[in-house]
Design a protein around this motif. Structure first.
Motif, PDB file in Angstrom:
ATOM      1  N   SER A 214       0.824  -1.214   0.000  1.00 21.50           N
ATOM      2  CA  SER A 214       0.000   0.000   0.000  1.00 21.50           C
ATOM      3  C   SER A 214       0.857   1.264   0.000  1.00 21.50           C
ATOM      4  O   SER A 214       1.835   1.368   0.749  1.00 21.50           O
ATOM      5  CB  SER A 214      -0.921   0.007   1.230  1.00 21.50           C
ATOM      6  OG  SER A 214      -1.635   1.219   1.299  1.00 21.50           O
TER       7      SER A 214
ATOM      8  N   ASP B 227      -0.533   4.187   0.787  1.00 15.69           N
ATOM      9  CA  ASP B 227      -1.058   4.919   1.945  1.00 15.69           C
ATOM     10  C   ASP B 227      -0.699   4.146   3.213  1.00 15.69           C
ATOM     11  O   ASP B 227      -1.253   3.085   3.473  1.00 15.69           O
ATOM     12  CB  ASP B 227      -2.576   5.079   1.812  1.00 15.69           C
ATOM     13  CG  ASP B 227      -3.179   5.953   2.919  1.00 15.69           C
ATOM     14  OD1 ASP B 227      -2.439   6.279   3.881  1.00 15.69           O
ATOM     15  OD2 ASP B 227      -4.372   6.298   2.830  1.00 15.69           O
TER      16      ASP B 227
ATOM     17  N   SER C  34      -0.943   5.467   6.294  1.00 13.98           N
ATOM     18  CA  SER C  34      -1.598   6.065   7.460  1.00 13.98           C
ATOM     19  C   SER C  34      -2.484   5.030   8.138  1.00 13.98           C
ATOM     20  O   SER C  34      -2.972   4.085   7.501  1.00 13.98           O
ATOM     21  CB  SER C  34      -2.447   7.268   7.049  1.00 13.98           C
ATOM     22  OG  SER C  34      -3.569   6.851   6.273  1.00 13.98           O
TER      23      SER C  34
ATOM     24  N   LYS D 296      -5.509   5.389   9.193  1.00 12.65           N
ATOM     25  CA  LYS D 296      -6.864   5.451   8.637  1.00 12.65           C
ATOM     26  C   LYS D 296      -6.930   4.738   7.297  1.00 12.65           C
ATOM     27  O   LYS D 296      -7.864   3.973   7.025  1.00 12.65           O
ATOM     28  CB  LYS D 296      -7.296   6.906   8.483  1.00 12.65           C
ATOM     29  CG  LYS D 296      -8.739   7.080   8.039  1.00 12.65           C
ATOM     30  CD  LYS D 296      -9.137   8.551   8.004  1.00 12.65           C
ATOM     31  CE  LYS D 296     -10.596   8.707   7.567  1.00 12.65           C
ATOM     32  NZ  LYS D 296     -10.994  10.140   7.500  1.00 12.65           N
ATOM     33  N   GLY D 297      -5.926   4.991   6.439  1.00  8.17           N
ATOM     34  CA  GLY D 297      -5.923   4.359   5.123  1.00  8.17           C
ATOM     35  C   GLY D 297      -5.768   2.852   5.205  1.00  8.17           C
ATOM     36  O   GLY D 297      -6.453   2.097   4.503  1.00  8.17           O
TER      37      GLY D 297
END
Length: 339
Positions: free
Chosen positions: A268, A270, A272, A274-275
């Motif tokens: 991935s 992202d 983060s 949240k991601g």
């Protein structure tokens, strides 16, 4: 719970009954939930002996069900005809009998509530399904996606007015999977043993669901994450000496799902919380476990681990090594993961 199931239950509790229900699909939990609510509410307890008929498909013919549905209730407003395992109804596969059910469904007796509980999917393109959908309730009870199950566990506990920790939710899901009937049964068992106001914690799950506090697949997973060779091998040895209490296939599923998600983290862009939470379908609280493992093992090694788990699964089924026992397979897998 799906909006469709929720609405059906709300209508039943308001005594807004449909004349005909066809409840089918691959998730029996929702079918059973609706059927139990109907059985509990349609006919008052003192009238059940005269106006409630609960039969099983294998013991009943389509014609008999229609005859029961067409009779009028005895000194009452309603009667219930509930057919469990309706897929086994005698003659259901014959076109003539399906036509009889279709004709009844188009003009059902208002004083009868007819419920067909069909295990497995029913072809909704058939005229019978369409007729029931027009006059009654047609529900396809589908399996929940894995990433929806933790939310379902939390909602189930909220409906029972019981708090549950995030770690306990994840542990129940990892240990039991998406079998909602078994999940609800285990949660109910836990609740019976809770003190007033007590939260369902990870310790509670370990104690009451039969997971050893020190020797369980979650501790093995944690040891592998930390690359703790001594602890991982100690747990694997314990499992090999207690194979009946620690069968290999469920462990392989849990480890496979875990390392597959680690691979997703590594791929991935992202990174983060949240991601990654959205990508993995887990609460942000658990993202750190996957990140930690992703840092402990390079991408090529995680791909190798997933391949080793698949190989262990094949070996456990007798492919290539029919005489190798589960304990030896697990020990070899732990070695492959750590080295």
């Amino acid at each position: 719970m799906s909006p469709a199931v929720d609405q059906i239950l709300k209508d039943i509790r308001k005594e807004n009954y449909a004349p005909v229900y066809l409840l089918h699909g691959e998730e029996p939990y929702f079918v059973d939930l609706i059927a139990e609510e109907i059985e509990k509410t349609v006919v008052p307890e003192h009238e059940k002996g005269f106006n409630q008929f609960v039969v099983f498909g294998k013991d009943t013919q389509v014609g008999a069900v229609i005859n029961m549905a067409r009779r009028y209730p005895f000194m009452a407003d309603r009667q219930l005809v509930l057919v469990k395992e309706a897929q086994q109804l005698g003659g259901l596969g014959e076109k003539a009998n399906q036509t009889l059910l279709e004709e009844y469904s188009k003009a059902p007796l208002p004083s009868t509530v007819l419920v067909l509980c069909h295990t497995g999917a029913f072809d909704e393109r058939k005229a019978l399904a369409k007729a029931i959908g027009q006059k009654g309730v047609l529900l396809n009870s589908k399996k929940l996606y894995d990433n929806k199950v933790p939310d379902w566990i939390g909602e189930y506990c909220r409906q029972q007015n019981v708090k549950i920790s995030l770690k306990a939710i994840q542990m129940l899901f990892d240990y039991i999977g998406n079998d909602l009937k078994r999940l609800s049964g285990e949660i109910d068992k836990i609740m019976i043993n809770l003190k007033a106001g007590e939260e369902i914690s990870a310790d509670t799950v370990e104690r009451l669901v039969g997971i050893s506090k020190e020797y369980n697949v979650f501790e093995l997973q944690k040891a592998l994450t930390l690359r703790d060779v001594l602890k991982a091998n100690r747990i694997a040895d314990y499992f090999s000496r207690n194979p009946k209490d620690n069968p290999l296939p469920p462990m392989l599923i849990i480890l496979y799902q875990f390392f597959t998600k680690v691979l997703m983290v590594q791929a991935s862009r992202d990174q983060s919380d949240k991601g990654l939470s959205a990508l993995l379908g887990v609460h942000t609280f658990f993202v750190k476990d996957y990140l930690q493992t992703a840092r402990a093992y390079p991408l090529w090694k995680v791909a190798h681990i997933i391949r080793s788990i698949r190989q262990a699964d094949a070996l456990s089924k007798g492919i290539d090594a029919p005489t190798l026992n589960e304990g030896a397979i697990l020990k070899q897998l732990v070695y492959d993961i750590l080295h």
